[in-house]
Design an enzyme around this catalytic site. Structure first.
Site, PDB file in Angstrom:
ATOM      1  N   HIS A  35       0.823  -1.228   0.000  1.00 22.27           N
ATOM      2  CA  HIS A  35       0.000   0.000   0.000  1.00 22.27           C
ATOM      3  C   HIS A  35       0.852   1.271   0.000  1.00 22.27           C
ATOM      4  O   HIS A  35       0.422   2.306   0.507  1.00 22.27           O
ATOM      5  CB  HIS A  35      -0.978   0.010   1.181  1.00 22.27           C
ATOM      6  N   ASP A  37       2.701   1.874  -3.031  1.00 18.26           N
ATOM      7  CA  ASP A  37       3.021   2.193  -4.437  1.00 18.26           C
ATOM      8  C   ASP A  37       2.269   3.442  -4.897  1.00 18.26           C
ATOM      9  O   ASP A  37       2.791   4.236  -5.675  1.00 18.26           O
ATOM     10  CB  ASP A  37       2.802   0.998  -5.387  1.00 18.26           C
ATOM     11  N   SER A  68     -12.864 -16.530 -22.307  1.00 18.94           N
ATOM     12  CA  SER A  68     -12.275 -16.910 -21.023  1.00 18.94           C
ATOM     13  C   SER A  68     -12.600 -18.373 -20.762  1.00 18.94           C
ATOM     14  O   SER A  68     -13.777 -18.742 -20.624  1.00 18.94           O
ATOM     15  CB  SER A  68     -12.848 -16.042 -19.894  1.00 18.94           C
ATOM     16  N   SER A 124      -2.625 -10.681  -8.004  1.00 15.03           N
ATOM     17  CA  SER A 124      -2.896  -9.799  -9.124  1.00 15.03           C
ATOM     18  C   SER A 124      -3.188 -10.515 -10.439  1.00 15.03           C
ATOM     19  O   SER A 124      -2.493 -10.352 -11.446  1.00 15.03           O
ATOM     20  CB  SER A 124      -1.775  -8.777  -9.316  1.00 15.03           C
ATOM     21  N   SER A 126      -5.609  -9.622 -12.054  1.00 15.06           N
ATOM     22  CA  SER A 126      -6.064  -8.533 -12.929  1.00 15.06           C
ATOM     23  C   SER A 126      -4.911  -7.981 -13.766  1.00 15.06           C
ATOM     24  O   SER A 126      -5.038  -7.800 -14.979  1.00 15.06           O
ATOM     25  CB  SER A 126      -6.746  -7.426 -12.124  1.00 15.06           C
ATOM     26  N   GLU A 158      -6.961  -0.044 -15.589  1.00 12.35           N
ATOM     27  CA  GLU A 158      -7.591  -0.475 -14.331  1.00 12.35           C
ATOM     28  C   GLU A 158      -8.318   0.697 -13.648  1.00 12.35           C
ATOM     29  O   GLU A 158      -9.386   0.530 -13.074  1.00 12.35           O
ATOM     30  CB  GLU A 158      -6.524  -1.082 -13.420  1.00 12.35           C
ATOM     31  N   ASP A 170       1.680  -3.781  -9.612  1.00 13.50           N
ATOM     32  CA  ASP A 170       1.304  -5.062 -10.214  1.00 13.50           C
ATOM     33  C   ASP A 170       1.604  -5.086 -11.707  1.00 13.50           C
ATOM     34  O   ASP A 170       2.175  -6.045 -12.232  1.00 13.50           O
ATOM     35  CB  ASP A 170      -0.186  -5.332  -9.994  1.00 13.50           C
TER      36      ASP A 170
HETATM   37  C1  GLA Z   1      -3.108  -4.041  -5.150  1.00 16.23           C
HETATM   38  C2  GLA Z   1      -2.838  -2.881  -6.101  1.00 16.23           C
HETATM   39  C3  GLA Z   1      -1.385  -2.451  -6.020  1.00 16.23           C
HETATM   40  C4  GLA Z   1      -0.941  -2.227  -4.572  1.00 16.23           C
HETATM   41  C5  GLA Z   1      -1.364  -3.377  -3.673  1.00 16.23           C
HETATM   42  C6  GLA Z   1      -1.090  -3.096  -2.229  1.00 16.23           C
HETATM   43  O1  GLA Z   1      -2.416  -5.190  -5.550  1.00 16.23           O
HETATM   44  O2  GLA Z   1      -3.140  -3.233  -7.424  1.00 16.23           O
HETATM   45  O3  GLA Z   1      -1.191  -1.307  -6.800  1.00 16.23           O
HETATM   46  O4  GLA Z   1      -1.426  -1.008  -4.092  1.00 16.23           O
HETATM   47  O5  GLA Z   1      -2.740  -3.704  -3.837  1.00 16.23           O
HETATM   48  O6  GLA Z   1       0.264  -2.954  -2.007  1.00 16.23           O
END
Ligand code: GLA
Length: 383
Positions: A35, A37, A68, A124, A126, A158, A170
């Site tokens: 948290h 970035d 998918s 991630s 996504s 995103e 990510d």
């Molecule tokens: C998600 C977000 C990232 C980052 C993390 C927490 O993965 O996509 O950008 O903020 O949460 O570190």
């Protein structure tokens, strides 16, 4: 959710009756720096062997035909009719939309994808989906964007389609990852240093709570807003540029009243986590894995107490790990509210650690947690 490259190729051929070009797009771990970035901090992610395989070809129809495998759902959308929708489709169309905004000569394409990354597991999925689509289109349409530009494009996608105001971690790890290295990523300047991961004798293990977290759920964006409120006050009062200019967390105290308790605690976490990540990077370079692990526990405590993005399942896993002498460090990984913990465990203790923690978790929550022994691999690439 367990397709191999061969499965994706077969599904593509069945659907589109032609041979695809195959790509792999990885999920990520993050060793430390959570948290921060989107708060001008440093993070330490790596791309992993959990991700998504893509089969892609260009078609002559000016249409996006995308399948998918996991959801067994297809879309067929004309390039001229791309707009926000929901679920996985939003990530695919969000990327196309960003290319279109740049007025790049995009062509219609056929795509089938599937992989082995758990959705909502905090690895991630996504960014893996965004990265696979953006990289393959960039290559097949010869759009010539750099990997860094693709990462930034994925982040914008995103923000604009699914509406999660994520940081750059990510998408950057997805594009820039290197085998057996973690990226010490400076999120303010969007530059990184590759740090070799010498953790001989240890194994990185993820444990999935199997509790679903939805980043799009307002909590993530809410945290971001709270931090924006805090940094606005600090910029004005201290004449600084970013959280990273505060080198002593005590420097926040005079502003506690004006910020209010909640915003103060968010800011305190951010300042501490930025300092901690820099310290952790130094320890990793000195191969001090034990020292590094201690900082992981501190990060978890901060995410739980100050940033309030943990949950009882994650706390249980971290507390149980902490009691085990073979575990060097553990913490929740990614956005929080479920997903995985990341654990660094001595090789010889791995199996007994897993037996104990999985059965304890089952007893407590009646959930069969999954575990993954991840490898660090290259960012999105051709197969
Ligand atoms: C998600 C977000 C990232 C980052 C993390 C927490 O993965 O996509 O950008 O903020 O949460 O570190």
């Amino acid at each position: 959710m367990n397709e191999s490259a061969a499965d994706v190729r077969a599904a593509f051929i069945e659907k589109f009756k032609e041979e695809p070009t195959l790509f792999y797009s990885p999920g990520r771990i993050n060793l430390i720096g959570e948290h921060v970035d989107y708060n001008d901090g440093f993070v330490m992610p790596g791309a992993i062997d959990k991700g998504i395989f893509f089969g892609v070809t260009l078609n002559d129809s000016e249409k996006i035909n995308c399948y998918s495998i996991d959801f067994d759902e297809s879309i067929s959308v004309p390039l001229s009719e791309v707009k926000k929708t929901e679920g996985w489709k939003n990530y695919v169309l969000g990327i196309v939309n960003e290319f279109q905004k740049l007025k790049l000569p995009l062509k219609g394409f056929n795509c089938a994808f599937g992989g082995n990354i758990p959705i909502g597991g905090g690895m991630s999925s996504s960014a893996a989906l965004e990265g696979g689509i953006s990289f393959s289109l960039n290559e097949l349409c010869n759009l010539q964007l750099s990997r860094k530009k693709l990462a930034l494009l994925g982040q914008r996608a995103e923000h604009n389609f699914p509406g999660v105001m994520c940081g750059i971690m990510d998408q950057y790890a997805n594009m820039m990852g290197k085998e057996n290295k973690v990226l010490l990523l400076d999120c303010m300047n969007v530059t990184h240093e590759d740090v070799p991961l010498h953790i001989e004798g240890y194994q990185i293990i993820l444990i999935n709570t199997k509790v679903h977290h939805s980043l799009a759920g307002s909590e993530y964006n809410q945290r971001r807003k709270e931090c924006e409120k805090g940094i606005a006050i600090l910029k004005r009062e201290l004449n600084i540029e970013s959280f990273r200019d505060i080198t002593d967390p005590a420097g926040l105290l005079p502003f506690k009243n004006e910020m209010g308790d909640k915003v103060y605690r968010r800011c305190l976490f951010v300042v501490e986590e930025i300092l901690r990540t820099q310290k952790a990077a130094a320890l990793l370079k000195e191969n001090d894995i034990t020292g590094f692990g201690k900082l992981m526990y501190q990060t978890h405590a901060g995410l739980k107490e100050l940033y309030e993005v943990s949950c009882k399942e994650l706390d249980f896993l971290v507390n149980t790990a902490k009691e085990n002498k073979d575990v060097i460090g553990a913490r929740l990984m990614g956005g929080g509210f479920g997903g995985c913990t990341i654990n660094i465990v001595k090789h010889e203790g791995v199996e007994s650690f897993l037996v104990k923690i999985l059965s304890a978790y089952k007893k407590e929550f009646n959930i069969n947690a999954e575990n993954y022994k991840v490898k660090i691999v290259d960012g999105t690439h051709f197969l």
